[in-house]
Design a protein around this motif. Structure first.
Motif, PDB file in Angstrom:
ATOM      1  N   VAL A  70       7.321  60.209  71.688  1.00  0.00           N
ATOM      2  CA  VAL A  70       6.308  59.156  71.766  1.00  0.00           C
ATOM      3  C   VAL A  70       5.407  59.399  72.972  1.00  0.00           C
ATOM      4  O   VAL A  70       4.185  59.235  72.905  1.00  0.00           O
ATOM      5  N   VAL A  71       5.998  59.805  74.084  1.00  0.00           N
ATOM      6  CA  VAL A  71       5.257  60.026  75.326  1.00  0.00           C
ATOM      7  C   VAL A  71       4.425  61.304  75.207  1.00  0.00           C
ATOM      8  O   VAL A  71       4.952  62.380  74.959  1.00  0.00           O
ATOM      9  N   GLN A  72       3.125  61.173  75.393  1.00  0.00           N
ATOM     10  CA  GLN A  72       2.228  62.330  75.292  1.00  0.00           C
ATOM     11  C   GLN A  72       2.276  63.169  76.558  1.00  0.00           C
ATOM     12  O   GLN A  72       2.212  62.647  77.661  1.00  0.00           O
ATOM     13  N   THR A  73       2.353  64.487  76.370  1.00  0.00           N
ATOM     14  CA  THR A  73       2.239  65.415  77.491  1.00  0.00           C
ATOM     15  C   THR A  73       1.362  66.598  77.081  1.00  0.00           C
ATOM     16  O   THR A  73       0.192  66.664  77.417  1.00  0.00           O
ATOM     17  N   ARG A  74       1.928  67.508  76.274  1.00  0.00           N
ATOM     18  CA  ARG A  74       1.216  68.763  76.043  1.00  0.00           C
ATOM     19  C   ARG A  74      -0.027  68.607  75.181  1.00  0.00           C
ATOM     20  O   ARG A  74      -0.985  69.388  75.346  1.00  0.00           O
ATOM     21  N   PHE A  75      -0.067  67.650  74.250  1.00  0.00           N
ATOM     22  CA  PHE A  75      -1.282  67.505  73.450  1.00  0.00           C
ATOM     23  C   PHE A  75      -2.457  67.148  74.345  1.00  0.00           C
ATOM     24  O   PHE A  75      -3.535  67.723  74.252  1.00  0.00           O
ATOM     25  N   ALA A  76      -2.237  66.184  75.224  1.00  0.00           N
ATOM     26  CA  ALA A  76      -3.320  65.713  76.089  1.00  0.00           C
ATOM     27  C   ALA A  76      -3.807  66.809  77.022  1.00  0.00           C
ATOM     28  O   ALA A  76      -5.011  67.037  77.169  1.00  0.00           O
ATOM     29  N   THR A  77      -2.874  67.503  77.673  1.00  0.00           N
ATOM     30  CA  THR A  77      -3.289  68.532  78.623  1.00  0.00           C
ATOM     31  C   THR A  77      -3.918  69.720  77.908  1.00  0.00           C
ATOM     32  O   THR A  77      -4.844  70.345  78.433  1.00  0.00           O
ATOM     33  N   THR A  78      -3.438  70.021  76.704  1.00  0.00           N
ATOM     34  CA  THR A  78      -4.023  71.121  75.938  1.00  0.00           C
ATOM     35  C   THR A  78      -5.441  70.779  75.518  1.00  0.00           C
ATOM     36  O   THR A  78      -6.343  71.630  75.556  1.00  0.00           O
ATOM     37  N   ALA A  79      -5.662  69.525  75.119  1.00  0.00           N
ATOM     38  CA  ALA A  79      -7.022  69.099  74.774  1.00  0.00           C
ATOM     39  C   ALA A  79      -7.950  69.249  75.965  1.00  0.00           C
ATOM     40  O   ALA A  79      -9.089  69.741  75.829  1.00  0.00           O
ATOM     41  N   LEU A  80      -7.491  68.864  77.155  1.00  0.00           N
ATOM     42  CA  LEU A  80      -8.356  68.979  78.325  1.00  0.00           C
ATOM     43  C   LEU A  80      -8.551  70.432  78.728  1.00  0.00           C
ATOM     44  O   LEU A  80      -9.654  70.815  79.162  1.00  0.00           O
ATOM     45  N   ALA A  81      -7.523  71.257  78.581  1.00  0.00           N
ATOM     46  CA  ALA A  81      -7.698  72.688  78.856  1.00  0.00           C
ATOM     47  C   ALA A  81      -8.769  73.280  77.938  1.00  0.00           C
ATOM     48  O   ALA A  81      -9.638  74.049  78.378  1.00  0.00           O
ATOM     49  N   LEU A  82      -8.716  72.924  76.657  1.00  0.00           N
ATOM     50  CA  LEU A  82      -9.720  73.391  75.698  1.00  0.00           C
ATOM     51  C   LEU A  82     -11.114  72.930  76.113  1.00  0.00           C
ATOM     52  O   LEU A  82     -12.070  73.720  76.141  1.00  0.00           O
ATOM     53  N   LEU A  83     -11.247  71.653  76.449  1.00  0.00           N
ATOM     54  CA  LEU A  83     -12.545  71.104  76.804  1.00  0.00           C
ATOM     55  C   LEU A  83     -13.071  71.720  78.098  1.00  0.00           C
ATOM     56  O   LEU A  83     -14.270  72.006  78.223  1.00  0.00           O
ATOM     57  N   ARG A  84     -12.197  71.944  79.055  1.00  0.00           N
ATOM     58  CA  ARG A  84     -12.616  72.606  80.289  1.00  0.00           C
ATOM     59  C   ARG A  84     -13.061  74.034  80.017  1.00  0.00           C
ATOM     60  O   ARG A  84     -14.051  74.506  80.590  1.00  0.00           O
ATOM     61  N   GLY A  85     -12.335  74.722  79.150  1.00  0.00           N
ATOM     62  CA  GLY A  85     -12.729  76.079  78.796  1.00  0.00           C
ATOM     63  C   GLY A  85     -14.090  76.121  78.144  1.00  0.00           C
ATOM     64  O   GLY A  85     -14.915  77.004  78.431  1.00  0.00           O
ATOM     65  N   HIS A  86     -14.354  75.154  77.263  1.00  0.00           N
ATOM     66  CA  HIS A  86     -15.653  75.099  76.588  1.00  0.00           C
ATOM     67  C   HIS A  86     -16.775  74.851  77.591  1.00  0.00           C
ATOM     68  O   HIS A  86     -17.900  75.333  77.400  1.00  0.00           O
ATOM     69  N   LEU A  87     -16.496  74.119  78.665  1.00  0.00           N
ATOM     70  CA  LEU A  87     -17.492  73.875  79.705  1.00  0.00           C
ATOM     71  C   LEU A  87     -17.640  75.045  80.667  1.00  0.00           C
ATOM     72  O   LEU A  87     -18.541  75.041  81.514  1.00  0.00           O
ATOM     73  N   GLY A  88     -16.746  76.018  80.562  1.00  0.00           N
ATOM     74  CA  GLY A  88     -16.742  77.117  81.521  1.00  0.00           C
ATOM     75  C   GLY A  88     -16.172  76.707  82.866  1.00  0.00           C
ATOM     76  O   GLY A  88     -16.477  77.322  83.890  1.00  0.00           O
ATOM     77  N   LEU A  89     -15.296  75.702  82.875  1.00  0.00           N
ATOM     78  CA  LEU A  89     -14.780  75.139  84.113  1.00  0.00           C
ATOM     79  C   LEU A  89     -13.257  75.239  84.208  1.00  0.00           C
ATOM     80  O   LEU A  89     -12.633  74.487  84.964  1.00  0.00           O
ATOM     81  N   ALA A  90     -12.660  76.147  83.465  1.00  0.00           N
ATOM     82  CA  ALA A  90     -11.210  76.327  83.532  1.00  0.00           C
ATOM     83  C   ALA A  90     -10.894  77.595  84.324  1.00  0.00           C
ATOM     84  O   ALA A  90     -11.414  78.670  84.007  1.00  0.00           O
ATOM     85  N   PRO A  91     -10.065  77.510  85.367  1.00  0.00           N
ATOM     86  CA  PRO A  91      -9.667  78.719  86.085  1.00  0.00           C
ATOM     87  C   PRO A  91      -8.995  79.720  85.149  1.00  0.00           C
ATOM     88  O   PRO A  91      -8.269  79.325  84.227  1.00  0.00           O
ATOM     89  N   ALA A  92      -9.229  80.989  85.378  1.00  0.00           N
ATOM     90  CA  ALA A  92      -8.650  82.023  84.512  1.00  0.00           C
ATOM     91  C   ALA A  92      -7.127  81.989  84.540  1.00  0.00           C
ATOM     92  O   ALA A  92      -6.471  82.341  83.555  1.00  0.00           O
ATOM     93  N   ASP A  93      -6.553  81.552  85.655  1.00  0.00           N
ATOM     94  CA  ASP A  93      -5.097  81.538  85.781  1.00  0.00           C
ATOM     95  C   ASP A  93      -4.500  80.170  85.528  1.00  0.00           C
ATOM     96  O   ASP A  93      -3.372  79.885  85.961  1.00  0.00           O
ATOM     97  N   LEU A  94      -5.199  79.311  84.793  1.00  0.00           N
ATOM     98  CA  LEU A  94      -4.706  77.948  84.576  1.00  0.00           C
ATOM     99  C   LEU A  94      -3.318  77.934  83.937  1.00  0.00           C
ATOM    100  O   LEU A  94      -2.438  77.189  84.393  1.00  0.00           O
ATOM    101  N   PRO A  95      -3.036  78.723  82.895  1.00  0.00           N
ATOM    102  CA  PRO A  95      -1.673  78.708  82.339  1.00  0.00           C
ATOM    103  C   PRO A  95      -0.621  79.157  83.352  1.00  0.00           C
ATOM    104  O   PRO A  95       0.497  78.611  83.362  1.00  0.00           O
ATOM    105  N   GLU A  96      -0.977  80.116  84.184  1.00  0.00           N
ATOM    106  CA  GLU A  96      -0.024  80.574  85.195  1.00  0.00           C
ATOM    107  C   GLU A  96       0.242  79.479  86.228  1.00  0.00           C
ATOM    108  O   GLU A  96       1.368  79.337  86.724  1.00  0.00           O
TER     109      GLU A  96
END
Length: 290
Positions: free
Chosen positions: A130-156
């Motif tokens: 019930v508690v959201q974790t990975r869906f929410a953060t994955t959505a924001l990672a995607l959106l940040r990537g689309h903006l060109g604002l995600a660090p290359a080492d974000l998964p690390e």
């Protein structure tokens, strides 16, 4: 191991997959955009809206889905909904009329796929808890990537957040305040929600400088003040002088949210609660229609 623990641990790989996607339908530079969600998705919407607008990519407003002003002109509506069934999100999409819409969802077999003009498939980040974790953060990672604002080492960085220690004293603390600036205010709101949902903890969240205007009065030894991103000059030192536990890290703020998720689970277990089944909540909020 609970579902939510497994889902928290899977975030580095989910973020990698999200950053490799090139989805259609997301806002273009210069568009005036509204972003909607409920609960966790609202706070992700807040973070994205602040990031996009601050970067000069277009005016961007975040709304709880129930408060979306359909009579206001936008070039695009972005809806974030893990379940794809949330009543308020579907109603807002219906109210959007001819405004082009795009939905990020974890379940393609739901009404949102026909309610929105375009759908971004994040089924690989869907969750059983019930508690959201990975869906929410994955959505924001995607959106940040689309903006060109995600660090290359974000998964690390997410992997380091999974392996590193939690703030000393956090597991025995009696109160938690999360603060941020700009886009990380949304993350602070989300961290506070995570601890409330999973562990029933007393949590609050504020813009960092607004915290100084009253809420700092409850800071004390045995309580935590957690900063997302660099604290404003002098504020962390002031909190430390009071004796409160202070969390500051050089991790990307989204990776730091992973640490807060871990703390929520650890506190739930320490309190004898099931972090997969928070009190009074269900995985999707579907309201009866009059």
């Amino acid at each position: 191991m609970s579902y939510v623990e497994q889902e928290i641990a899977s975030q580095p790989e989910c973020w990698r997959r999200a950053l490799d996607l090139e989805p259609a339908g997301l806002p273009e530079r210069g568009e005036r955009v509204a972003v909607i969600g409920c609960g966790t998705s609202l706070y992700i919407a807040q973070a994205y809206a602040a990031l996009r607008e601050t970067a000069g990519l277009g005016e961007t407003d975040a709304f709880a889905a129930s408060e979306y002003p359909a009579d206001r002109r936008y070039d695009r509506l972005v809806a974030i909904s893990r379940s794809g069934t949330t009543t308020e999100v579907l109603a807002a999409l219906a109210r959007a009329g001819h405004t082009p819409s795009v939905a990020l969802t974890g379940d393609l077999d739901t009404p949102i796929t026909t309610a929105a003009d375009t759908v971004v498939d994040l089924e690989f980040a869907d969750e059983r808890s019930v508690v959201q974790t990975r869906f929410a953060t994955t959505a924001l990672a995607l959106l940040r990537g689309h903006l060109g604002l995600a660090p290359a080492d974000l998964p690390e960085q997410a992997a380091r957040a999974l392996a590193g220690p939690l703030p000393e004293g956090a597991l025995t603390a009696g109160q938690f305040t999360f603060v941020g600036t700009g886009w990380t205010v949304g993350l602070a709101n989300e961290a506070a929600l995570k601890l409330r949902e999973a562990s029933g903890s007393w949590t609050e969240s504020y813009p960092a400088m607004e915290y100084r205007h009253g809420p700092i009065s409850i800071a004390a030894p045995g309580r935590v003040v957690w900063f997302f991103g660099a604290p404003p000059a002098g504020l962390a030192d002031e909190v430390r002088s009071i004796g409160a536990v202070t969390s500051v890290t050089t991790l990307d703020p989204l990776a730091d949210l992973v640490r807060a998720q871990r703390l929520a689970v650890a506190l739930a277990e320490a309190h004898g609660l099931d972090p997969d089944r928070p009190r009074n909540l269900t995985r999707s909020i579907v309201l009866a229609q009059p």
